[in-house]
Design a protein around this motif. Sequence first.
Motif, PDB file in Angstrom:
ATOM      1  N   GLU A  57       5.884  -5.385  34.041  1.00  0.00           N
ATOM      2  CA  GLU A  57       5.863  -6.591  33.210  1.00  0.00           C
ATOM      3  C   GLU A  57       4.438  -7.084  32.973  1.00  0.00           C
ATOM      4  N   LYS A  58       3.631  -7.106  34.039  1.00  0.00           N
ATOM      5  CA  LYS A  58       2.249  -7.573  33.909  1.00  0.00           C
ATOM      6  C   LYS A  58       1.421  -6.619  33.053  1.00  0.00           C
ATOM      7  N   PHE A  59       1.705  -5.330  33.173  1.00  0.00           N
ATOM      8  CA  PHE A  59       0.984  -4.342  32.375  1.00  0.00           C
ATOM      9  C   PHE A  59       1.279  -4.527  30.893  1.00  0.00           C
ATOM     10  N   VAL A  60       2.533  -4.694  30.553  1.00  0.00           N
ATOM     11  CA  VAL A  60       2.913  -4.908  29.147  1.00  0.00           C
ATOM     12  C   VAL A  60       2.236  -6.171  28.613  1.00  0.00           C
ATOM     13  N   LYS A  61       2.222  -7.212  29.413  1.00  0.00           N
ATOM     14  CA  LYS A  61       1.588  -8.463  29.002  1.00  0.00           C
ATOM     15  C   LYS A  61       0.082  -8.288  28.831  1.00  0.00           C
TER      16      LYS A  61
ATOM     17  N   GLU B 294       2.721  11.042  26.141  1.00  0.00           N
ATOM     18  CA  GLU B 294       3.004  11.662  24.842  1.00  0.00           C
ATOM     19  C   GLU B 294       2.443  10.829  23.683  1.00  0.00           C
ATOM     20  N   LEU B 295       1.263  10.266  23.902  1.00  0.00           N
ATOM     21  CA  LEU B 295       0.582   9.470  22.884  1.00  0.00           C
ATOM     22  C   LEU B 295      -0.790  10.062  22.606  1.00  0.00           C
ATOM     23  N   ARG B 296      -1.211  10.024  21.363  1.00  0.00           N
ATOM     24  CA  ARG B 296      -2.554  10.472  21.034  1.00  0.00           C
ATOM     25  C   ARG B 296      -3.565   9.483  21.615  1.00  0.00           C
ATOM     26  N   PRO B 297      -4.712   9.970  22.055  1.00  0.00           N
ATOM     27  CA  PRO B 297      -5.715   9.045  22.607  1.00  0.00           C
ATOM     28  C   PRO B 297      -6.290   8.087  21.572  1.00  0.00           C
ATOM     29  N   ASP B 298      -6.123   8.408  20.279  1.00  0.00           N
ATOM     30  CA  ASP B 298      -6.649   7.531  19.242  1.00  0.00           C
ATOM     31  C   ASP B 298      -5.584   6.611  18.638  1.00  0.00           C
ATOM     32  N   VAL B 299      -4.381   6.585  19.236  1.00  0.00           N
ATOM     33  CA  VAL B 299      -3.347   5.696  18.715  1.00  0.00           C
ATOM     34  C   VAL B 299      -3.807   4.244  18.893  1.00  0.00           C
TER      35      VAL B 299
ATOM     36  N   GLU C  71       7.025  -2.256  23.107  1.00  0.00           N
ATOM     37  CA  GLU C  71       7.189  -2.470  24.544  1.00  0.00           C
ATOM     38  C   GLU C  71       7.586  -1.191  25.272  1.00  0.00           C
ATOM     39  N   GLN C  72       8.459  -0.394  24.670  1.00  0.00           N
ATOM     40  CA  GLN C  72       8.879   0.851  25.314  1.00  0.00           C
ATOM     41  C   GLN C  72       7.723   1.839  25.434  1.00  0.00           C
ATOM     42  N   ASP C  73       6.846   1.861  24.429  1.00  0.00           N
ATOM     43  CA  ASP C  73       5.649   2.705  24.512  1.00  0.00           C
ATOM     44  C   ASP C  73       4.782   2.276  25.691  1.00  0.00           C
ATOM     45  N   LEU C  74       4.601   0.978  25.854  1.00  0.00           N
ATOM     46  CA  LEU C  74       3.749   0.459  26.929  1.00  0.00           C
ATOM     47  C   LEU C  74       4.369   0.704  28.297  1.00  0.00           C
ATOM     48  N   ILE C  75       5.690   0.625  28.376  1.00  0.00           N
ATOM     49  CA  ILE C  75       6.370   0.927  29.639  1.00  0.00           C
ATOM     50  C   ILE C  75       6.168   2.403  29.993  1.00  0.00           C
ATOM     51  N   ARG C  76       6.292   3.267  28.987  1.00  0.00           N
ATOM     52  CA  ARG C  76       6.067   4.695  29.222  1.00  0.00           C
ATOM     53  C   ARG C  76       4.608   4.954  29.611  1.00  0.00           C
ATOM     54  N   LEU C  77       3.689   4.223  29.003  1.00  0.00           N
ATOM     55  CA  LEU C  77       2.271   4.355  29.330  1.00  0.00           C
ATOM     56  C   LEU C  77       2.000   3.921  30.768  1.00  0.00           C
ATOM     57  N   TYR C  78       2.622   2.842  31.196  1.00  0.00           N
ATOM     58  CA  TYR C  78       2.430   2.354  32.568  1.00  0.00           C
ATOM     59  C   TYR C  78       2.905   3.401  33.578  1.00  0.00           C
TER      60      TYR C  78
ATOM     61  N   TYR D 281      -6.528  16.532  23.545  1.00  0.00           N
ATOM     62  CA  TYR D 281      -5.108  16.214  23.412  1.00  0.00           C
ATOM     63  C   TYR D 281      -4.387  17.347  22.692  1.00  0.00           C
ATOM     64  N   CYS D 282      -3.063  17.285  22.717  1.00  0.00           N
ATOM     65  CA  CYS D 282      -2.240  18.219  21.964  1.00  0.00           C
ATOM     66  C   CYS D 282      -1.798  17.536  20.666  1.00  0.00           C
ATOM     67  N   ALA D 283      -2.184  18.098  19.562  1.00  0.00           N
ATOM     68  CA  ALA D 283      -1.861  17.485  18.269  1.00  0.00           C
ATOM     69  C   ALA D 283      -0.392  17.656  17.904  1.00  0.00           C
ATOM     70  N   ASP D 284       0.344  18.481  18.656  1.00  0.00           N
ATOM     71  CA  ASP D 284       1.744  18.707  18.323  1.00  0.00           C
ATOM     72  C   ASP D 284       2.682  17.771  19.085  1.00  0.00           C
ATOM     73  N   CYS D 285       2.486  17.634  20.385  1.00  0.00           N
ATOM     74  CA  CYS D 285       3.463  16.839  21.173  1.00  0.00           C
ATOM     75  C   CYS D 285       2.933  15.481  21.606  1.00  0.00           C
ATOM     76  N   GLN D 286       1.701  15.151  21.258  1.00  0.00           N
ATOM     77  CA  GLN D 286       1.228  13.790  21.438  1.00  0.00           C
ATOM     78  C   GLN D 286       1.208  13.122  20.071  1.00  0.00           C
ATOM     79  N   HIS D 287       1.722  11.923  20.007  1.00  0.00           N
ATOM     80  CA  HIS D 287       1.993  11.305  18.714  1.00  0.00           C
ATOM     81  C   HIS D 287       1.246   9.998  18.506  1.00  0.00           C
ATOM     82  N   GLY D 288       1.003   9.694  17.241  1.00  0.00           N
ATOM     83  CA  GLY D 288       0.567   8.368  16.845  1.00  0.00           C
ATOM     84  C   GLY D 288       1.817   7.561  16.534  1.00  0.00           C
ATOM     85  N   LYS D 289       1.669   6.506  15.786  1.00  0.00           N
ATOM     86  CA  LYS D 289       2.822   5.683  15.433  1.00  0.00           C
ATOM     87  C   LYS D 289       2.903   5.532  13.914  1.00  0.00           C
TER      88      LYS D 289
END
Length: 271
Positions: free
Chosen positions: A141-145, A180-185, A192-199, A263-271
């Motif tokens: 929760e604190k990370f998302v915030k 599974e996120l690009r470093p330049d996203v 919120e779900q992206d941030l939870i996965r990132l945490y 990064y992997c341009a195939d399985c790491q994604h932007g939004k």
Amino acid sequence: MPEWPEMENYRSLLSALLLDKEISGVVINREKSVNLEPEVFGQELIGRKIIFVERRAKYLIFHLNNGRRLLLHLMLGGLLYFGNDKDKPKRNTQVEIQFGDQTLYFIGLRLGYLHLLTAKQTEEVLSELGPELLDRRMNEEKFVKLLSGRKGMLKTTLVNQNIVAGIGNCYADEIAFAAELRPDVKLQELDEQDLIRLYKAVRDVLMDAAEHGGYMELPLTADDKLTGGYNDLCKVYDREGESCVRCGHPIVKTELASRKAFYCADCQHGK
């Protein structure tokens, strides 16, 4: 540059090697690596004991039995070695702290430093650091915030020590891959779900890296089999052209805000 896992590995190993051993000698080969005149620096340390080794972000803090602190930042290329003159690596040492017949060698402190400070001075130096993401007070929760509403690229945010502390180039890329996120996203594009996965990725990567000794190239002691064990486990960092372990596509290298990124341009994604 040593990051959270490398410094945590050093903290753990040095705690078993140094505590309550009297400092018998100090050698300063590079005056700019310390914050006092070499003679004064040595006089302040000889006869003292290290009673506790603490880590904060990419710093190590050696607590002395007189209440003062040795604050270490290895910066780019810094390494530590504990042993004797016979088994130490053939590299230039900037500072040496002797404990009888054993010595803690500070190697590669061309950009890093070892400063003798009071407790208050140490707190002041570290006061602008952001929270540590594996701290027991941090949670999902604190990370998302913390990251919600921020702007900027994922990687540049993760390596910004004023936002979060302890992550650098290597683990920012490894965390982005695990999430599974690009470093330049752009952060503002993550929900919120992206941030939870990132945490979860942050915790998994940093804990796994620390468990395997980080990626440092040099063992801390002659019989150290742990340090550097994570180097062969990196999924993307310094793996340009190699096949992605997840999808098989080649890992690519780019530059973001003057930092290299993998990064992997195939399985790491932007939004």
